[in-house]
Design a protein around this motif. Structure first.
Motif, PDB file in Angstrom:
ATOM      1  N   UNK A 106       0.795  -1.313  -0.118  1.00 24.52           N
ATOM      2  CA  UNK A 106       0.043  -0.077   0.103  1.00 24.52           C
ATOM      3  C   UNK A 106       0.756   1.465  -0.051  1.00 24.52           C
ATOM      4  N   UNK A 107       0.943   2.086  -1.083  1.00 27.42           N
ATOM      5  CA  UNK A 107       1.779   3.114  -1.217  1.00 27.42           C
ATOM      6  C   UNK A 107       1.034   4.332  -0.576  1.00 27.42           C
ATOM      7  N   UNK A 108       1.571   5.032   0.300  1.00 26.40           N
ATOM      8  CA  UNK A 108       0.873   6.154   0.767  1.00 26.40           C
ATOM      9  C   UNK A 108       1.624   7.524   0.804  1.00 26.40           C
ATOM     10  N   UNK A 109       2.819   7.439   0.125  1.00 26.26           N
ATOM     11  CA  UNK A 109       3.502   8.709  -0.106  1.00 26.26           C
ATOM     12  C   UNK A 109       3.281   9.443  -1.502  1.00 26.26           C
ATOM     13  N   UNK A 110       2.575   8.888  -2.257  1.00 29.84           N
ATOM     14  CA  UNK A 110       2.228   9.382  -3.709  1.00 29.84           C
ATOM     15  C   UNK A 110       1.219  10.564  -3.613  1.00 29.84           C
ATOM     16  N   UNK A 111       1.673  11.484  -4.110  1.00 28.43           N
ATOM     17  CA  UNK A 111       0.493  12.897  -4.153  1.00 28.43           C
ATOM     18  C   UNK A 111      -0.238  12.959  -5.551  1.00 28.43           C
ATOM     19  N   UNK A 112      -1.378  12.655  -5.401  1.00 21.89           N
ATOM     20  CA  UNK A 112      -2.519  12.504  -6.584  1.00 21.89           C
ATOM     21  C   UNK A 112      -3.372  13.744  -6.301  1.00 21.89           C
ATOM     22  N   UNK A 113      -2.814  14.940  -5.792  1.00 23.77           N
ATOM     23  CA  UNK A 113      -3.608  16.024  -5.691  1.00 23.77           C
ATOM     24  C   UNK A 113      -4.032  16.502  -6.951  1.00 23.77           C
ATOM     25  N   UNK A 114      -2.989  16.795  -7.977  1.00 20.20           N
ATOM     26  CA  UNK A 114      -3.294  17.305  -9.311  1.00 20.20           C
ATOM     27  C   UNK A 114      -4.343  16.537 -10.242  1.00 20.20           C
ATOM     28  N   UNK A 115      -3.826  15.141  -9.973  1.00 16.12           N
ATOM     29  CA  UNK A 115      -4.638  14.292 -10.862  1.00 16.12           C
ATOM     30  C   UNK A 115      -6.460  14.421 -10.093  1.00 16.12           C
ATOM     31  N   UNK A 116      -6.417  14.634  -8.834  1.00 10.75           N
ATOM     32  CA  UNK A 116      -7.802  14.810  -8.349  1.00 10.75           C
ATOM     33  C   UNK A 116      -8.368  16.101  -8.664  1.00 10.75           C
ATOM     34  N   UNK A 117      -7.600  17.386  -9.004  1.00 11.14           N
ATOM     35  CA  UNK A 117      -7.808  18.327  -9.684  1.00 11.14           C
ATOM     36  C   UNK A 117      -8.522  18.239 -11.066  1.00 11.14           C
ATOM     37  N   UNK A 118      -7.884  17.347 -11.619  1.00 13.93           N
ATOM     38  CA  UNK A 118      -8.234  17.394 -13.259  1.00 13.93           C
ATOM     39  C   UNK A 118      -9.533  16.426 -13.249  1.00 13.93           C
ATOM     40  N   UNK A 119      -9.715  15.651 -12.368  1.00 16.31           N
ATOM     41  CA  UNK A 119     -10.867  14.757 -12.284  1.00 16.31           C
ATOM     42  C   UNK A 119     -12.005  15.522 -11.902  1.00 16.31           C
ATOM     43  N   UNK A 120     -11.969  16.371 -10.892  1.00 14.85           N
ATOM     44  CA  UNK A 120     -13.015  17.099 -10.456  1.00 14.85           C
ATOM     45  C   UNK A 120     -13.396  18.274 -11.550  1.00 14.85           C
ATOM     46  N   UNK A 121     -12.597  18.643 -12.334  1.00 14.95           N
ATOM     47  CA  UNK A 121     -12.653  19.428 -13.387  1.00 14.95           C
ATOM     48  C   UNK A 121     -12.921  18.996 -14.602  1.00 14.95           C
ATOM     49  N   UNK A 122     -13.670  17.749 -14.611  1.00 18.04           N
ATOM     50  CA  UNK A 122     -13.783  16.908 -15.948  1.00 18.04           C
ATOM     51  C   UNK A 122     -15.068  17.881 -16.847  1.00 18.04           C
ATOM     52  N   UNK A 123     -14.860  17.685 -18.102  1.00 18.11           N
ATOM     53  CA  UNK A 123     -15.874  18.227 -19.052  1.00 18.11           C
ATOM     54  C   UNK A 123     -17.223  17.755 -18.741  1.00 18.11           C
ATOM     55  N   UNK A 124     -17.449  16.552 -18.357  1.00 19.49           N
ATOM     56  CA  UNK A 124     -18.945  16.177 -18.099  1.00 19.49           C
ATOM     57  C   UNK A 124     -19.420  17.133 -16.933  1.00 19.49           C
TER      58      UNK A 124
END
Length: 395
Positions: free
Chosen positions: A83-101
């Protein structure tokens, strides 16, 4: 991390909230873990496993997983998988929430809630809409994410470009709320300001040639550079004109000025670069009296034409007063009275009070300072506005 692994944004958010609640109840008695972030991830992860193993939830996730590619799995990983816990996914989450849908307004609201950690009331204040309206908007956005089957990954170059303006607006709003909190007893929320700058730096590293990304980072640095001088010894708010400029962060000013200078030379020029250029002119002035107000007014006029933002128009009116006198500024403010986006907002009364004070009309200035104090939900701003009114009333 949970959204990436399980592909379920809404349930991941719930699991994280439960982990935070567990920490709030256990850490004060058990003590702080050696790895607090890892502790939170493990507790939230176990909660997600419980949900995934529930029969109905499992059946739904397996159906959707069949439509995913690669390792976008919705079932529980193998027990022996690290279980990897030190990866920062915040930018991915930003782009996911800003999806064109999602509509732009819904995407921004959802991201401020999920990534920025702002309350629904704070987001409603930023959008100048009622809190109930914003709550419905966020709920609908979550449902759209839940049913869309969107993969949790960084979008390709074409997709990224279509979402970038929304992502930058979200980062700007997070920083703005951190710089001047819309609710509560504190003037600032340092955690939000620092997180916005960190994420914008990451965005700049990802897109180093994008002029607006550089402009936004410059704007944040140039604004945050004045943070130490914004409050007095007792925590009172200090206006820009009265700040001790020796307390400003020279390194941040130099970095921000260099960023916006390179960005504007590279072009095309956008609203964040223009705002950063205005902030740089304030920061480069040795005293308030030496501020280059004519150039600031010219930049606001350009910014007003390309943004259509009533707050920009309000700031342009104040700049006009500094160049042409308070009557010119008051005339410009009068044109904003009919804008519904500023109805009931304290900034309009605060600006009008300042200009009446400049004009020597103290009774009207006092009335508008008091009106502005009654409209803002920030206690430091309330105290500042009432102090200005009291000072004028004492003669």
């Amino acid at each position: 991390m949970l959204a990436r692994r399980f592909g379920d944004f809404s349930t991941a958010e719930d699991a994280v909230q439960e982990a935070l609640l567990a920490a709030a109840t256990r850490w004060p008695t058990d003590g702080l873990p050696d790895n607090p972030r890892g502790w939170l991830v493990q507790v939230a992860y176990r909660r997600m496993i419980e949900v995934v193993r529930a029969e109905a939830a499992r059946r739904d996730r397996e159906d959707r997983a069949a439509r995913q590619e690669g390792d976008q799995r919705r079932t529980a990983p193998a027990a022996d998988e690290p279980l990897v816990t030190d990866r920062d996914d915040t930018l991915i989450l930003l782009f996911l929430c800003c999806h064109p849908a999602l509509s732009t307004a819904s995407a921004i609201a959802l991201t401020l809630r999920a990534v920025g950690g702002l309350s629904t009331a704070e987001i409603a204040r930023a959008f100048l809409v009622p809190e109930a309206t914003m709550a419905q908007r966020i709920s609908r956005a979550k449902q759209r994410i839940r049913t869309s089957g969107l993969p949790f990954r960084m979008p390709g170059e074409g997709e990224r470009e279509s979402r970038l303006a929304t992502v930058l607006h979200v980062l700007y709003l997070i920083f703005t709320e951190g710089h001047t909190a819309s609710l509560g007893t504190a003037l600032r929320r340092v955690d939000l300001s620092e997180e916005a700058i960190r994420l914008t730096r990451a965005m700049h590293a990802l897109l180093p040639e994008d002029s607006e990304v550089a402009g936004l980072l410059a704007l944040m640095l140039l604004t945050e550079a004045r943070a130490a001088a914004r409050t007095g010894p007792s925590g009172e708010l200090v206006s820009l004109a009265d700040q001790d400029r020796s307390r400003w962060d020279g390194a941040a000013i130099a970095e921000g000025t260099a960023l916006v200078t390179r960005a504007m030379a590279r072009g095309p020029v956008g609203p964040y670069q223009l705002q950063a250029a205005i902030a740089a002119l304030h920061d480069e002035a040795a005293t308030a009296a030496r501020t280059d107000w004519p150039q600031i007014l010219a930049l606001y006029q350009v910014l007003e034409r390309i943004s259509g933002n009533p707050v920009v128009s309000l700031n342009r009116a104040v700049a006009a007063a500094m160049v042409h006198g308070p009557d010119a500024g008051l005339a410009a403010l009068a044109a904003l009275d009919a804008d519904p986006r500023l109805a009931g907002h304290h900034r309009l009364d605060a600006a009008r009070a300042h200009l009446y004070e400049m004009a020597g009309d103290h009774p009207r200035a006092i009335a508008h300072y008091r009106a502005a104090a009654g409209l803002t939900t920030s206690l430091p701003e309330q105290r500042y506005l009432r102090m200005r009114a009291a000072r004028l009333a004492q003669g």
